[in-house]
Design a protein around this motif. Structure first.
Motif, PDB file in Angstrom:
ATOM      1  N   SER A   1      -0.419   5.983   7.421  1.00  0.00           N
ATOM      2  CA  SER A   1      -1.158   6.692   8.481  1.00  0.00           C
ATOM      3  C   SER A   1      -1.059   8.336   8.006  1.00  0.00           C
TER       4      SER A   1
ATOM      5  N   SER B   1       5.540   2.352   7.038  1.00  0.00           N
ATOM      6  CA  SER B   1       6.302   1.240   7.058  1.00  0.00           C
ATOM      7  C   SER B   1       6.027   0.312   5.884  1.00  0.00           C
TER       8      SER B   1
ATOM      9  N   LEU C   1      -8.529  -3.880  10.755  1.00  0.00           N
ATOM     10  CA  LEU C   1      -7.478  -4.098  11.797  1.00  0.00           C
ATOM     11  C   LEU C   1      -7.608  -3.484  13.156  1.00  0.00           C
TER      12      LEU C   1
ATOM     13  N   LYS D   1      -7.053  -1.635  15.676  1.00  0.00           N
ATOM     14  CA  LYS D   1      -5.963  -0.651  15.902  1.00  0.00           C
ATOM     15  C   LYS D   1      -5.592  -0.247  17.169  1.00  0.00           C
TER      16      LYS D   1
ATOM     17  N   TRP E   1       2.153  -3.769  14.576  1.00  0.00           N
ATOM     18  CA  TRP E   1       3.016  -2.292  14.554  1.00  0.00           C
ATOM     19  C   TRP E   1       2.766  -1.609  15.785  1.00  0.00           C
TER      20      TRP E   1
ATOM     21  N   VAL F   1      -5.248   4.824  10.252  1.00  0.00           N
ATOM     22  CA  VAL F   1      -4.250   3.588  10.007  1.00  0.00           C
ATOM     23  C   VAL F   1      -4.656   2.670   9.161  1.00  0.00           C
ATOM     24  N   SER F   2      -3.869   2.239   7.803  1.00  0.00           N
ATOM     25  CA  SER F   2      -4.427   1.275   6.957  1.00  0.00           C
ATOM     26  C   SER F   2      -3.252   0.404   6.421  1.00  0.00           C
ATOM     27  N   LEU F   3      -3.909  -0.795   5.949  1.00  0.00           N
ATOM     28  CA  LEU F   3      -2.777  -1.811   5.671  1.00  0.00           C
ATOM     29  C   LEU F   3      -3.127  -2.149   4.183  1.00  0.00           C
TER      30      LEU F   3
ATOM     31  N   MET G   1       5.807  -4.556  11.522  1.00  0.00           N
ATOM     32  CA  MET G   1       6.107  -3.308  10.853  1.00  0.00           C
ATOM     33  C   MET G   1       6.756  -2.131  11.438  1.00  0.00           C
TER      34      MET G   1
ATOM     35  N   LEU H   1       3.590  -5.719   2.188  1.00  0.00           N
ATOM     36  CA  LEU H   1       2.987  -5.190   2.978  1.00  0.00           C
ATOM     37  C   LEU H   1       3.334  -3.421   2.999  1.00  0.00           C
ATOM     38  N   ARG H   2       2.289  -2.563   3.195  1.00  0.00           N
ATOM     39  CA  ARG H   2       2.550  -1.285   3.248  1.00  0.00           C
ATOM     40  C   ARG H   2       1.336  -0.772   4.363  1.00  0.00           C
ATOM     41  N   LEU H   3       2.108   0.015   5.190  1.00  0.00           N
ATOM     42  CA  LEU H   3       1.215   0.662   6.379  1.00  0.00           C
ATOM     43  C   LEU H   3       1.254   2.157   6.015  1.00  0.00           C
TER      44      LEU H   3
END
Length: 331
Positions: A197, A203, A171, A173, A141, A150-152, A223, A193-195
């Motif tokens: 913030s 995303s 991650l 980052k 991303w 930010v996390s996934l 992403m 997958l889900r991003l």
């Protein structure tokens, strides 16, 4: 003394006759020829998270069997029809394994059948995927579009929608990436997958995966974080590499802000005998399920760019596929 010697000679001759008779009977044990027919589904796909299509083509077979009195056989063949002679009549358990050109086992099947002069043909259905392989997916991303928190979120499902454990490493980052790795049993999987913030979903993506024995299924998932735009664009990602391919159309073609839009999915490569009604079609928006069991999806998209994934599945192995598009809605 002569009488005793004569008796011994007669006993030796009798033993020789019995031995010869036994050998003669064993030599004439009834045998028959067995003809085996092998059936399997064609492996084919070119998806980035699926091994090269040539690795999923079966080029030869190995057959082995165990029958009466412990008799066995072991045969290699490049043909689906195999004739084996001089097998003892009786019950046989036979296993067949299909291999690709690199010698990797792909699929197997077993049958127990009665071999006789009346029944000399058997069909083995190769329905069991063999072994395990490695999944390597690089998720990327733009780090300039997310905050430091930010996390996934990663969800891995098998073809029966059962969750599969998948460890997510720390991650990177600064670069904006993470490498997902896992050893999985051969089969089809769905990667979601889900991003996030600042606590918001920015995303999402949904990918179909195929795992083969002793093979690495690798690829990269970008992403995409959408921003607002005054133009409405529909970008169709080329999904011709999927096991089940399709197209998506939008009605109306040029909507205005706040107008309802209907997306329609049409498969383009269904094999002979498979109908549209045989498919399971689900819609995902930003990695979240939005509509189940439907070839259409209607919504009023918010302003900005959004990712829509159509996940298509049939009961046959390896049929799992998805088509993706990005939708940009004017404000």
């Amino acid at each position: 003394m002569k009488q005793k010697r004569r008796t011994q000679v007669l006993m030796i001759l009798l033993a020789m006759v019995l031995l010869a008779t036994g050998c003669k009977e064993e030599a004439h044990a009834e045998t028959a020829d067995l003809r085996l027919l092998l059936t399997t589904e064609q492996f084919s796909s070119e998806r980035s998270l699926i091994p090269d299509s040539q690795k999923m083509v079966i080029t030869d077979y190995h057959l082995s069997g165990t029958g009466p009195s412990g008799q066995t056989f072991s045969v290699d063949s490049v043909e689906r029809a195999v004739a084996i002679g001089n097998l003892m009549v009786g019950r046989w358990t036979i296993e067949a394994v299909g291999f690709n050109a690199e010698g990797v086992p792909l699929v197997s099947g077993t049958i127990t059948t009665m071999l006789s002069k009346v029944t000399s043909t058997a069909t083995i259905h190769l329905t069991d995927l063999v072994g395990s392989g490695l999944l390597e997916t690089l998720v990327t991303w733009d780090p300039d579009q997310v905050a430091d928190d930010v996390s996934l979120q990663v969800v891995l499902l098998d073809q029966q929608a059962n969750p599969i454990s998948l460890d997510v490493p720390a991650l990177d980052k600064g670069v904006g990436e993470v490498l997902l790795q896992s050893s999985l049993e051969s089969g089809s999987y769905l990667l979601q997958l889900r991003l996030f913030s600042q606590g918001m979903l920015v995303s999402g993506a949904t990918e179909a995966i195929r795992i083969l024995a002793d093979t690495t299924s690798d690829g990269t998932v970008n992403m995409i974080i959408g921003d607002l735009s005054t133009n409405f664009e529909i970008t169709v990602i080329n999904d011709t590499m999927l096991p089940i391919e399709g197209t998506i159309t939008a009605t109306p073609a040029s909507p205005t802000a706040g107008e309802q839009v209907t997306l329609s999915y049409t498969p383009t490569n269904l094999p002979e005998g498979v109908l549209m009604s045989d498919l399971e079609i689900d819609w995902y928006c930003e990695g979240t399920i939005a509509q189940e069991q439907s070839d259409t999806f209607t919504s009023i998209p918010e302003a900005g760019t959004h990712r829509y994934d159509v996940v298509v599945c049939h009961e046959k192995l390896g049929s799992l596929g998805n088509t993706t598009l990005l939708v940009t809605m004017p404000y």
